[in-house]
Each structure stands twice: as structure tokens, then as C-alpha cells.
Design a protein around this motif. Structure first.
Motif, PDB file in Angstrom:
ATOM      1  N   TYR A  52       0.565  -1.171  -0.112  1.00 19.01           N
ATOM      2  CA  TYR A  52      -0.248  -0.289  -0.311  1.00 19.01           C
ATOM      3  C   TYR A  52       1.124   1.432   0.029  1.00 19.01           C
ATOM      4  CZ  TYR A  52      -3.058   3.661   1.978  1.00 19.01           C
ATOM      5  OH  TYR A  52      -3.467   4.961   2.265  1.00 19.01           O
ATOM      6  N   TRP A  53       1.363   1.675   1.217  1.00 18.67           N
ATOM      7  CA  TRP A  53       3.063   2.240   0.495  1.00 18.67           C
ATOM      8  C   TRP A  53       3.275   2.533  -0.193  1.00 18.67           C
ATOM      9  CZ3 TRP A  53       5.184  -0.105   6.151  1.00 18.67           C
ATOM     10  CH2 TRP A  53       4.423   0.598   6.915  1.00 18.67           C
ATOM     11  N   ARG A  54       4.109   1.588  -1.059  1.00 16.95           N
ATOM     12  CA  ARG A  54       5.160   2.170  -2.519  1.00 16.95           C
ATOM     13  C   ARG A  54       3.685   1.859  -3.627  1.00 16.95           C
ATOM     14  NH1 ARG A  54       7.253   3.009  -5.462  1.00 16.95           N
ATOM     15  NH2 ARG A  54       8.733   2.548  -6.659  1.00 16.95           N
ATOM     16  N   ALA A  55       2.529   2.081  -3.396  1.00 12.89           N
ATOM     17  CA  ALA A  55       1.752   2.615  -4.045  1.00 12.89           C
ATOM     18  C   ALA A  55       1.287   3.674  -3.990  1.00 12.89           C
ATOM     19  CB  ALA A  55       0.061   1.569  -4.156  1.00 12.89           C
ATOM     20  N   MET A  56       0.921   3.624  -2.888  1.00  9.52           N
ATOM     21  CA  MET A  56       0.313   5.763  -2.506  1.00  9.52           C
ATOM     22  C   MET A  56       2.273   6.131  -3.033  1.00  9.52           C
ATOM     23  SD  MET A  56      -1.920   5.934  -1.510  1.00  9.52           S
ATOM     24  CE  MET A  56      -2.665   4.473  -2.721  1.00  9.52           C
ATOM     25  N   GLN A  57       3.188   5.925  -3.313  1.00 15.32           N
ATOM     26  CA  GLN A  57       4.408   6.834  -4.072  1.00 15.32           C
ATOM     27  C   GLN A  57       4.080   6.480  -4.884  1.00 15.32           C
ATOM     28  OE1 GLN A  57       7.503   3.967  -1.979  1.00 15.32           O
ATOM     29  NE2 GLN A  57       7.994   5.897  -0.227  1.00 15.32           N
ATOM     30  N   CYS A  58       3.979   5.372  -6.048  1.00 13.24           N
ATOM     31  CA  CYS A  58       3.528   5.662  -7.047  1.00 13.24           C
ATOM     32  C   CYS A  58       2.126   6.717  -7.363  1.00 13.24           C
ATOM     33  CB  CYS A  58       3.276   4.065  -7.759  1.00 13.24           C
ATOM     34  SG  CYS A  58       4.240   3.241  -7.612  1.00 13.24           S
ATOM     35  N   ALA A  59       0.717   7.187  -6.605  1.00 12.55           N
ATOM     36  CA  ALA A  59       0.342   8.045  -7.240  1.00 12.55           C
ATOM     37  C   ALA A  59       1.125   9.542  -6.656  1.00 12.55           C
ATOM     38  CB  ALA A  59      -0.627   7.605  -5.939  1.00 12.55           C
ATOM     39  N   ARG A  60       2.223   9.717  -5.663  1.00 16.61           N
ATOM     40  CA  ARG A  60       2.937  10.656  -5.180  1.00 16.61           C
ATOM     41  C   ARG A  60       3.655  11.156  -7.152  1.00 16.61           C
ATOM     42  NH1 ARG A  60       3.651  14.557  -1.208  1.00 16.61           N
ATOM     43  NH2 ARG A  60       4.702  16.066  -2.790  1.00 16.61           N
ATOM     44  N   ARG A  61       4.299  10.210  -7.023  1.00 18.98           N
ATOM     45  CA  ARG A  61       5.203  10.499  -8.573  1.00 18.98           C
ATOM     46  C   ARG A  61       3.980  10.369  -9.875  1.00 18.98           C
ATOM     47  NH1 ARG A  61       9.797   5.956  -9.693  1.00 18.98           N
ATOM     48  NH2 ARG A  61      10.349   8.187 -10.816  1.00 18.98           N
ATOM     49  N   TRP A  62       2.821   9.806  -9.839  1.00 22.12           N
ATOM     50  CA  TRP A  62       2.179  10.714 -10.674  1.00 22.12           C
ATOM     51  C   TRP A  62       1.568  11.503 -10.941  1.00 22.12           C
ATOM     52  CZ3 TRP A  62      -3.362  11.424 -10.880  1.00 22.12           C
ATOM     53  CH2 TRP A  62      -3.708  11.459 -12.018  1.00 22.12           C
ATOM     54  N   PHE A  63       1.166  11.812  -9.212  1.00 22.24           N
ATOM     55  CA  PHE A  63       0.513  13.492  -9.273  1.00 22.24           C
ATOM     56  C   PHE A  63       1.965  14.661  -9.471  1.00 22.24           C
ATOM     57  CE2 PHE A  63      -0.325  17.721  -6.178  1.00 22.24           C
ATOM     58  CZ  PHE A  63      -1.320  17.565  -6.537  1.00 22.24           C
ATOM     59  N   ASP A  64       3.109  14.310  -8.832  1.00 25.86           N
ATOM     60  CA  ASP A  64       4.353  15.326  -9.046  1.00 25.86           C
ATOM     61  C   ASP A  64       4.644  15.443 -10.944  1.00 25.86           C
ATOM     62  OD1 ASP A  64       4.046  16.113  -6.167  1.00 25.86           O
ATOM     63  OD2 ASP A  64       4.806  14.680  -6.509  1.00 25.86           O
ATOM     64  N   GLU A  65       4.937  13.774 -11.646  1.00 23.96           N
ATOM     65  CA  GLU A  65       5.254  14.480 -12.976  1.00 23.96           C
ATOM     66  C   GLU A  65       4.634  13.344 -14.068  1.00 23.96           C
ATOM     67  OE1 GLU A  65       8.621  10.768 -12.237  1.00 23.96           O
ATOM     68  OE2 GLU A  65       8.949  12.382 -10.212  1.00 23.96           O
ATOM     69  N   GLY A  66       3.586  13.247 -13.612  1.00 25.25           N
ATOM     70  CA  GLY A  66       2.438  13.741 -14.842  1.00 25.25           C
ATOM     71  C   GLY A  66       2.629  11.842 -15.119  1.00 25.25           C
ATOM     72  N   GLN A  67       3.575  11.109 -15.165  1.00 24.25           N
ATOM     73  CA  GLN A  67       4.119  10.336 -16.299  1.00 24.25           C
ATOM     74  C   GLN A  67       2.504   8.984 -15.653  1.00 24.25           C
ATOM     75  OE1 GLN A  67       8.156   9.104 -15.854  1.00 24.25           O
ATOM     76  NE2 GLN A  67       8.490  10.833 -16.581  1.00 24.25           N
ATOM     77  N   THR A  68       2.302   8.590 -16.723  1.00 22.50           N
ATOM     78  CA  THR A  68       1.193   7.177 -16.585  1.00 22.50           C
ATOM     79  C   THR A  68       1.967   6.262 -16.411  1.00 22.50           C
ATOM     80  OG1 THR A  68       1.605   6.793 -19.217  1.00 22.50           O
ATOM     81  CG2 THR A  68      -0.582   8.502 -17.923  1.00 22.50           C
ATOM     82  N   LEU A  80       2.026   1.442  -9.901  1.00 16.13           N
ATOM     83  CA  LEU A  80       0.845   1.459  -8.849  1.00 16.13           C
ATOM     84  C   LEU A  80      -0.200  -0.377  -9.098  1.00 16.13           C
ATOM     85  CD1 LEU A  80      -0.778   4.533  -7.352  1.00 16.13           C
ATOM     86  CD2 LEU A  80      -1.950   1.883  -8.391  1.00 16.13           C
ATOM     87  N   GLY A  81      -0.826   0.090 -10.403  1.00 15.46           N
ATOM     88  CA  GLY A  81      -0.910  -1.907 -10.441  1.00 15.46           C
ATOM     89  C   GLY A  81      -0.270  -3.089  -9.537  1.00 15.46           C
ATOM     90  N   LYS A  82       0.814  -2.979 -10.317  1.00 15.24           N
ATOM     91  CA  LYS A  82       1.560  -3.656  -9.815  1.00 15.24           C
ATOM     92  C   LYS A  82       1.569  -4.329  -8.098  1.00 15.24           C
ATOM     93  CE  LYS A  82       5.791  -3.726  -8.969  1.00 15.24           C
ATOM     94  NZ  LYS A  82       7.302  -3.719  -8.981  1.00 15.24           N
ATOM     95  N   TYR A  83       1.518  -3.038  -7.556  1.00 17.97           N
ATOM     96  CA  TYR A  83       1.264  -3.432  -5.986  1.00 17.97           C
ATOM     97  C   TYR A  83       0.095  -3.612  -5.622  1.00 17.97           C
ATOM     98  CZ  TYR A  83       6.394  -1.566  -6.939  1.00 17.97           C
ATOM     99  OH  TYR A  83       6.965  -0.937  -6.330  1.00 17.97           O
ATOM    100  N   VAL A  84      -1.169  -3.626  -6.596  1.00 19.61           N
ATOM    101  CA  VAL A  84      -2.088  -3.532  -5.995  1.00 19.61           C
ATOM    102  C   VAL A  84      -2.782  -4.544  -5.766  1.00 19.61           C
ATOM    103  CG1 VAL A  84      -4.508  -3.516  -6.324  1.00 19.61           C
ATOM    104  CG2 VAL A  84      -3.218  -1.626  -6.493  1.00 19.61           C
TER     105      VAL A  84
END
Length: 763
Positions: free
Chosen positions: A590-606, A612-616
Motif C-alpha cells: 500500500y505504501w509503495r502504491a501511494m508513492q506511485c500515486a504521488r509520483r504520478w501527481f508530481d510528474e504526470g507520467q502514466t 501502481l497496478g503492480k502493487y495493487v
């Protein structure tokens, strides 16, 4: 004596390796020339050898030099972006020598490459230097304005206090006294006025300042929750102040500068100066090493061919741009002066601690104690194994008190320090392969842990753990009851926790503090900006789920006081414990997925959303495994197989393609990538196969295999150790790929964002 090629490779900037002189290719070309010369001169006569030797000396005994063997032409640059080009023309002595033509063609290409790269980087650093000078001027003016405002506020406060004593003015009248009564405050308000614009001129991380007729925004990255909350509260406070200013009239506007934000801006500019100075130092190394490489290879050429080429070509190299330009040296001197003046109050020695931090010297005592504690660990572990075999604690028993209460402590520490030991092995391998892990992780060179420090921590800690476990088992064999000695493993755990959070400057305090900060960032991952070290550590936690579950059980066992009654099933029977077991199993994912979400929010890379789907999928698989352990039904077993298979395929693809950068179809190295840090390709194929096998460790959940009469918990520890080993293997190739990405972009220093930016009122 160390060969120059080894010295050259050891001192060059790893991320700029491709931009340095290809000394090894030039040596290969020179080897070809040497082989051709040896084959052409297989049967020389003694008369010819003596005559040719005497011909090199004049009547006066001085060596005669053969000039005119080559002529180097210089082509002027067609534009400012491209530098001068050099091309060597071979004269009669080398006219028919194709190998010599290839050598000088390669030499010219290397010289042109070095000049072009040096000019590009020099331009980049000069532009960065000019920007930093402007930033420093703005910061100085703002700090001066704050100081002047503080003085005026103190004078104004004294004046108001005197007026209150003399005229007895009430509180309401006191609040209506305008700030800009004095001429000085009017002038200050005109030159530096904080004015509220529309929403387009403001963001949560910055606000607009009118400075020297320009609108400047102070942008402080919202990397932490405190900065985010302070930015929001600052905007609310600003609105209240502006409303008060409108009520007081147009002359009642006061200059409001956030001291905290200005402090962050100063810290950012200081960090940018440090990184610029580091980059300029790298450019000096680039110049000196390349100059030395040209001298060495030309000396070798003269020695192999018997011609005197060094003075001719070296004159061209010395006059070329990369060696003749002095802009880098001047800029480095300016950076030193600015840093000493503005950040260390003219204390040059203190400034050099920031600009030129000294590497921590490695002590031979560390190596000695590593060997000492390794011997202690081996001896204690051998004694522990022998005693465990004699007592039969590790065999299947109807009342496995030892395995339920004491073994989780040993298992927890074993997995933790095995992982730490493998990290030390990673550092050793990264250093051998010239992977700049310190730059990737943004570690301070004066505080980072070396691989010897890590080995010392592992050997000393495991010696203590196994020693305590050996003492505990010895007391049990002497007739002591569990109630009398069961507190010993809990005290051992408590001691390690206290050492981890110890505030005193002992036992690597800076590294412990950094570790705790990273753990905090992981736990609050959506609120913190994610850097490489944060998600690297979160990935390590994904491989330590068994260790976390052991920690959860040990904490419950000792906090609830179950160790006094030997009721080891109390925690397992509790509903809250079972719920917490689910949480612990998928929290790292979950923590790693939230990091992916934050990086997507900051950088905008899909790609971050795909990651994130991998960690889900891993979370779902972990949850299914925990549910199957509680209720061993066919339905849960089928769900475990389906979810684990899908997660494994997902993870293998991401390991090989994204994290390791392998499985490239058009690569010159089949199924790998174009650039490889290791010479033997078989290592990559073996690692891919081993990673595949270790990823399938979840099959143990389905097969229920075990070692004959050994307790199933030992099998679980073995499988958990395999996962930790897989993670250690993954770490090396993950950073290798990251290093190659940096090298592909020639990124050797960190680009620190600057706080002050000019904006237009229409934006």
C-alpha cells in the motif's frame, strides 16, 4: 605501479564516461600498429639498425627529431553551438599506413568530442551561475528589507507606547494607527510591496512579490506535509491581513514576508551553489584527465612507431578549447567568494566543509572488528545449533512453546540483518562497477555508511542476538522455567529499538536518523515528495512482510504480558490481532502504491499508474494468502493461485523490462540491453532465471512442503530468506539501470530548483 588505464577509469566521472577520451579504443588501434610494425620488421639487418640509430643523432650528440610527420588542420566553428573541428593529415612517413590513419582519425574524433562536451557543460554551468547570482541578489534584498522592517516595527512600537502613556489612547485607536506614517516606510512600501493579485498569480507553494519593478514568485516545493500546511495557513493569514489593510486604507498596507519561506529559499540557493561547485569540480577533473590521456597515448604512439609526434599534436591539444578556456576556474572562484560571504559570514574554513566535504577515512580497526565478530558469530551459532539439536526444540512438538514465543525473535533479527548484509554486498558491487549509488540516493559523502560499516553492524548485532539466544536456551536446559527466562528475548528487542532511536551521537547517529526519516516518509508517503531512497526502501519492506509479521506478534506477546502466563495463543485468538495481520501483510505494498500515486501527481507520467497496478495486485495476493492461512478451504486456495499467478507475471515483467531495463528486442546484446556494466553476459541470464525461480516461492503456500521432522516455521524462515536474497539481487540491477539512465543524460550533479521566478501580471 598502477597502470594509467586503471587510474583513468578509477578517477573519471562515472556519468560522463562516454564523454571522456576512449583511451581503450586508442590503445587497441595502437596495438594494431605495433603488430604491423613487428611483422614488417621481422628480419632487420644489424647494419641497418645501427645506421638508423646513428642517423637520429647529430654531430653534437643531440637527438634529431623528425618533424613533418603529421599536420593538424583546424576548421573554424560554423556556429556558436558547435566548436572548432580538428583533422589530422598524414604526410609521407605515414601516407601508406592505413592503421595509422585509423588511429589519428579516432584521435581527432576524441579531441572533437571532448571539446564539444566541455563547451556544452561549460555553457550550462555558466548559465546556472548567472541565475544563482540573480537569486542571491534577490535573497539579499529581501533579507535587508526584513531587517529594516523589523527595526521600524520596534521603533514604531516604542513610539506608540509613549503616546499611550502620554495621551491615554484606547485600544481601538491604537489598532487604527497606520504603518506607513514615516517617509522611510512609504519608500519601503513602494520598492518592496507584497500585493495580492488574482488566483493566477498565486499558488500554494508561492506568492508574488513586487521587486525592482518586476513580479517575482517565491516557489518552495511542497515536499513535506508541514510545508503544505504552512503554505495553506500562510495564504489564510495573508487574506486576513489584506482585508485589514483594505479597511485601513491604501496606505495601511504592510510589507509581510514569511521568515520560514525565506529560510527555505536560502537553503535551496545554498544547495544549488554546492551542486554548481561540485559540477565545476567535475569539469576540472574532466579537463585534467583528458589532457593526461592524450599525453599518455601520444607517448605510446611515439614509442611504438619510433616517430616524434607528441610535440606536434600536443601543441594542438593544449590550444584547444577544453584546455585553454578559463571560464570554469573563474566561475568556481566566484562561487567560493559568494558562498563565503553570504552563507558562512566570511568563514572560509566553514564554507569549504560544504563545498569540499572530506571523505571519511576508513579505519583498519573496522576490518579487525569485522573479523573478530564474525568469529564470535560462527562459534556461537555452531553452539546454538548443536544445543538446539540435542534439546529437540526445532522438531515438531505437541506443545511448541519455544517455537511460538522465542523463535519469532530470532527469525525477525535473522531476516533483518541478512537483508542489511546483502545491502553491504550491494554497495561493494556498486563500488567495483563504478555505479554512483551515493549520487542516486543523495547520500552525504561524509555521513554515508560504507560496506565495511554495514558488515561491522551485521556481525556485531548477530553475535549479540545469537549469544543471547544461546544463553536463553542454556538456561532452559539448566532447569529454569519459561516464566523465569522468557523476558530475555523481549529485553533484547527493546535494547535494539532503544539503540535505533538513541538521540546521542553514538553508533552512526546520522545514519539512524536518516533511516527513521525515510521510514516516516514511507508511512506518510502520499504527503511527502518521493525520492529514489524512499521508494527503494519501500521496495525492501515489500520483501520483509514475514519479518514485519514476526515483529507484530512479538510486540503483542510482550506488551499484553502473555510472556508471564505462557499463553502464546492469546494474540492469535484476538480479533484485533487478526485484523492487524491483514494490514501488516499488505501495508508495504500500500505504501509503495501511494508513492506511485504521488509520483504520478508530481510528474504526470502514466507509467507510475501502471506501476501502481503492480502493487495493487501484490496487495490482493498477500491478502488472499493471509485469508487462506486462517481458513484453509478450496475456494481460498483457488483465489490464492489466481491472484499470486497474476501478481507474479506482472512483477516479473516489471523487474526485467522496467526496473532492470532488460529484454530489449533490438539490443546488440540478445535479450538484454545495449549498455552493460558487467562484462560477462551470463550473469544477467543467470540472474533473470534465479529471479524467476525465487518469485515462485509462493507455491509453498499450495504445496505445503517441509523438511521431514523440522517445524514448519523453519521452512517459512528459509523461504523468507530466499525472498530477501532475491531482493538483494534485484537491488544491484535496479541501480545499474538507474546509473545508466543518468549516464545517458550525462547527469552527474543534482539540479536544485530555484525559489525566485519572474512572472507576468497577465499570467
Amino acid at each position: 605501479m598502477v597502470k594509467f588505464s586503471k587510474q583513468f577509469e578509477g578517477q573519471l566521472v562515472p556519468e560522463w564516461k562516454e564523454a571522456f577520451v576512449d583511451y581503450w579504443q586508442l590503445k587497441k588501434d595502437l596495438k594494431v600498429i605495433q603488430l604491423l610494425n613487428s611483422s614488417n620488421n621481422t628480419t632487420p639487418t644489424n647494419h641497418h639498425s645501427i645506421f638508423s640509430s646513428l642517423r637520429k643523432f647529430s654531430v653534437f650528440g643531440h637527438q634529431h627529431r623528425e618533424h613533418g610527420a603529421i599536420q593538424v588542420h583546424r576548421k573554424l566553428a560554423s556556429s556558436a553551438s558547435t566548436g572548432d573541428m580538428y583533422e589530422t593529415e598524414l604526410l609521407e612517413q605515414f601516407a601508406d599506413n592505413d592503421s595509422a590513419k585509423e588511429f589519428f582519425a579516432c584521435l581527432d574524433n576524441q579531441l572533437n568530442k571532448v571539446n564539444q562536451f566541455f563547451k556544452t557543460k561549460e555553457k550550462e554551468f555558466l548559465e546556472r551561475g548567472e541565475s544563482l547570482k540573480k537569486q542571491m541578489e534577490i535573497l539579499t534584498e529581501l533579507k535587508t528589507a526584513m531587517k529594516q522592517q523589523k527595526e521600524e516595527d520596534s521603533v514604531k512600537g516604542k513610539t506608540e507606547q509613549e503616546e499611550l502613556q502620554e495621551n491615554s489612547i484606547d485600544d481601538l485607536e491604537k489598532n487604527e494607527v497606520p504603518f506607513t506614517d514615516s517617509p522611510r516606510s512609504d519608500e519601503l512600501g513602494k520598492s518592496m510591496r507584497m500585493k495580492r493579485e488574482d488566483s493566477k498569480l498565486r499558488t500554494l507553494s508561492g506568492r508574488v512579490v513586487s521587486f525592482q519593478g518586476k513580479n517575482l514568485r517565491i516557489n518552495i516545493p511542497l515536499t513535506t506535509p508541514s510545508r503544505t500546511f504552512s503554505a495553506i495557513s500562510y495564504l489564510v493569514w495573508e487574506d486576513l491581513l489584506n482585508q485589514s489593510s483594505r479597511k485601513s486604507g491604501p496606505e495601511g498596507s504592510k510589507l509581510h514576508i514569511n521568515k520560514t519561506k525565506l529560510h527555505h529559499a536560502e537553503k535551496m540557493i545554498r544547495g544549488a551553489f554546492v551542486e554548481l561547485y561540485k559540477g565545476l569540480g567535475y569539469l576540472k577533473i574532466y579537463r585534467n584527465l583528458n589532457m593526461l590521456a592524450f599525453i599518455k597515448i601520444l607517448k605510446k604512439f611515439d614509442k611504438v612507431t619510433g616517430k616524434i609526434i607528441l610535440p606536434i599534436y600536443l601543441k594542438v591539444v593544449e590550444s584547444s578549447y577544453f584546455n585553454s578556456s578559463d571560464k570554469v576556474i573563474k566561475l568556481a572562484d566566484e562561487v567560493e567568494e559568494l558562498f563565503v560571504k553570504n552563507f558562512t559570514v566570511d568563514d572560509r574554513r566553514k564554507a569549504m566543509k560544504y563545498l569540499r566535504p572530506r571523505q571519511r577515512k576508513e579505519s583498519h580497526a573496522v576490518t579487525f572488528f569485522i573479523g573478530l565478530f564474525t568469529g564470535c558469530f560462527v562459534a556461537l551459532f555452531a553452539g546454538y545449533v548443536i544445543m538446539a539439536h540435542i534439546t529437540g526444540f526445532y522438531r515438531r512438538q505437541p506443545n511448541p512453546v519455544y517455537m511460538e514465543t522465542v523463535y519469532p525473535v530470532l527469525s525477525m533479527f535473522s531476516l533483518l540483518f541478512l537483508h542489511f548484509f546483502l545491502y553491504g554486498c550491494n554497495i561493494f558491487a556498486w563500488r567495483k562497477t563504478r555505479i554512483n549509488y551515493s549520487f542516486i540516493f543523495e547520500l552525504a559523502s561524509t555521513k554515508e555508511l560504507k560496506y565495511r560499516d554495514i558488515f561491522l553492524i551485521c556481525t556485531a548485532s548477530m553475535s549479540a542476538v545469537v549469544g543471547v539466544m544461546f544463553l536463553h536456551m542454556l538456561l532452559l536446559t539448566k532447569g529454569y522455567s519459561y516464566a523465569q527466562v522468557q523476558a530475555i528475548p523481549g529485553l533484547l528487542t527493546l535494547v535494539f529499538l532503544l539503540l535505533l532511536v538513541c538521540p546521542f551521537n553514538i553508533i552512526y547517529r546520522s545514519s539512524r536518523y536518516r533511516f527513521l526519516c525515510v521510514i516516516r516518509n514511507i508511512i506518510l508517503s502520499p504527503l511527502y515528495k518521493v525520492v529514489m531512497l524512499d521508494f527503494f526502501m519501500a521496495d525492501q519492506l515489500c520483501s520483509q512482510v514475514p519479518m514485519l509479521r514476526n515483529l507484530e506478534y512479538v510486540a503483542c506477546y510482550y506488551i499484553t504480558g502473555s510472556y508471564k502466563t505462557q499463553d502464546y495463543g492469546y494474540c492469535i485468538r484476538g480479533k484485533h490481532y487478526r485484523d492487524l495481520a491483514y494490514a501488516v501483510s499488505f501495508l508495504p505494498y500500500y505504501w509503495r502504491a501511494m508513492q506511485c500515486a504521488r509520483r504520478w501527481f508530481d510528474e504526470g507520467q502514466t507509467s507510475h499508474l501502471v506501476n501502481l497496478g503492480k502493487y495493487v495486485s501484490a496487495m490482493l495476493a498477500a491478502g488472499a494468502k493471509v485469508a487462506y492461512e486462517k481458513e484453509r478451504s478450496v475456494g481460498w486456495l483457488c483465489l490464492v493461485v489466481v491472484m499470486s499467478t497474476a501478481a507474479t507475471v506482472y512483477q516479473l515483467y516489471w523487474d526485467f523490462v522496467k526496473d532492470w531495463g532488460l529484454l530489449q528486442m533490438n539490443s546488440k546484446n540478445p535479450w538484454l540491453r545495449n549498455e552493460l556494466m558487467l562484462r560477462r553476459k551470463i550473469i544477467y541470464y543467470f540472474s533473470m532465471g534465479l529471479n524467476l525461480i525465487l518469485r515462485l516461492a509462493w507455491l509453498q503456500t499450495v504445496l505445503h512442503s517441509s523438511f521431514e521432522h523440522v517445524d514448519y516455521r523453519v521452512t517459512g524462515l528459509f523461504l523468507a530468506a530466499l525472498e530477501v536474497t532475491r531482493r538483494g539481487l534485484w537491488n544491484f540491477f535496479r541501480l545499474e539501470n538507474e546509473h545508466l539512465n543518468n549516464a545517458g543524460k550525462f547527469r552527474a550533479v543534482k539540479i536544485v530548483p530555484l525559489p525566485f521566478h519572474e512572472v507576468d501580471e497577465e499570467d
